[in-house]
Design an enzyme around this catalytic site. Structure first.
Site, mmCIF file in Angstrom:
data_model
loop_
_atom_site.group_PDB
_atom_site.id
_atom_site.type_symbol
_atom_site.label_atom_id
_atom_site.label_comp_id
_atom_site.label_asym_id
_atom_site.label_seq_id
_atom_site.Cartn_x
_atom_site.Cartn_y
_atom_site.Cartn_z
ATOM 1 N N HIS A 49 -38.723 103.575 -135.759
ATOM 2 C CA HIS A 49 -39.290 104.885 -136.083
ATOM 3 C C HIS A 49 -40.580 105.041 -135.281
ATOM 4 C CE1 HIS A 49 -40.039 108.549 -138.201
ATOM 5 N NE2 HIS A 49 -41.158 108.105 -138.742
ATOM 6 N N HIS A 61 -45.380 112.420 -137.222
ATOM 7 C CA HIS A 61 -44.049 111.887 -136.910
ATOM 8 C C HIS A 61 -42.985 112.867 -137.360
ATOM 9 C CE1 HIS A 61 -43.428 109.984 -141.081
ATOM 10 N NE2 HIS A 61 -44.653 110.499 -141.104
ATOM 11 N N CYS A 150 -36.969 111.289 -133.919
ATOM 12 C CA CYS A 150 -38.390 110.942 -133.803
ATOM 13 C C CYS A 150 -38.743 110.389 -132.424
ATOM 14 C CB CYS A 150 -38.796 109.952 -134.887
ATOM 15 S SG CYS A 150 -37.938 108.358 -134.808
#
Length: 180
Positions: A49, A61, A150
């Site tokens: 991530h 994010h 992401c």
């Protein structure tokens, strides 16, 4: 309102999850290690991530989340995204660029900084420009594991090109299997 109550009922967490959450929140991060515009990377169960460090312990994010589909109530949607909310967000293709604390972003994992810089031929933009790009994109967007996730978000913010090494590897594997 009924849908919101059903979601609230669905997302009741167990005592064990609450204890894990408490332990995870005890982990601290030295914010002096990060500069505004740094690309941050943390491990999840099956993937990485990514986020952009904004300064003062804040990270922007892009994360799947189902709740904004049902409510605009900030006191609810600003809470940390649980795994259930994330999975339902992926299925609904609903996500948002949001700003969370370093602790909530890292979710108890070690944070790697600018690791991708050594993997790309493009020079990163300066940190202030990276942070400005990431802040400009705060809000809701559609989501796709392969085409808009992401990693695409941080790559666009830092290098000006929306690309994902993770999904490239998945697509390459898929092509290999088709060719057989």
């Amino acid at each position: 309102m009924i849908a919101l109550r059903l979601l609230n009922f669905f997302f009741i967490t167990s005592t064990l999850e609450d204890e894990y959450e408490e332990d995870r929140r005890k982990k601290t991060y030295d914010i002096s290690l990060y500069k505004r515009g740094d690309l941050l990377e943390v491990s999840r169960t099956l993937f990485k991530h990514f986020g952009i460090y904004l300064g003062e312990g804040r990270v922007a994010h892009f994360i799947p989340d189902i709740l904004p589909v049902f409510t605009k109530e900030k006191s609810i949607t600003e809470q940390m995204v649980t795994n259930e909310r994330l999975i339902l967000g992926v299925l609904a293709k609903a996500a948002s660029v949001r700003v969370d604390s370093l602790v909530d972003f890292a979710y108890g994992d070690c944070i790697q900084v600018n690791k991708i810089d050594s993997m790309v031929s493009v020079q990163p933009l300066n940190g202030e420009e990276v942070a400005r790009r990431s802040e400009k994109l705060i809000g809701s967007f559609s989501y796709s594991l392969l085409w808009h996730n992401c990693e695409h978000y941080v790559m666009y913010c830092r290098y000006g090109v929306a690309f994902s090494f993770q999904t490239f590897q998945v697509r390459k594997l898929k092509r290999w299997r088709v060719d057989i």
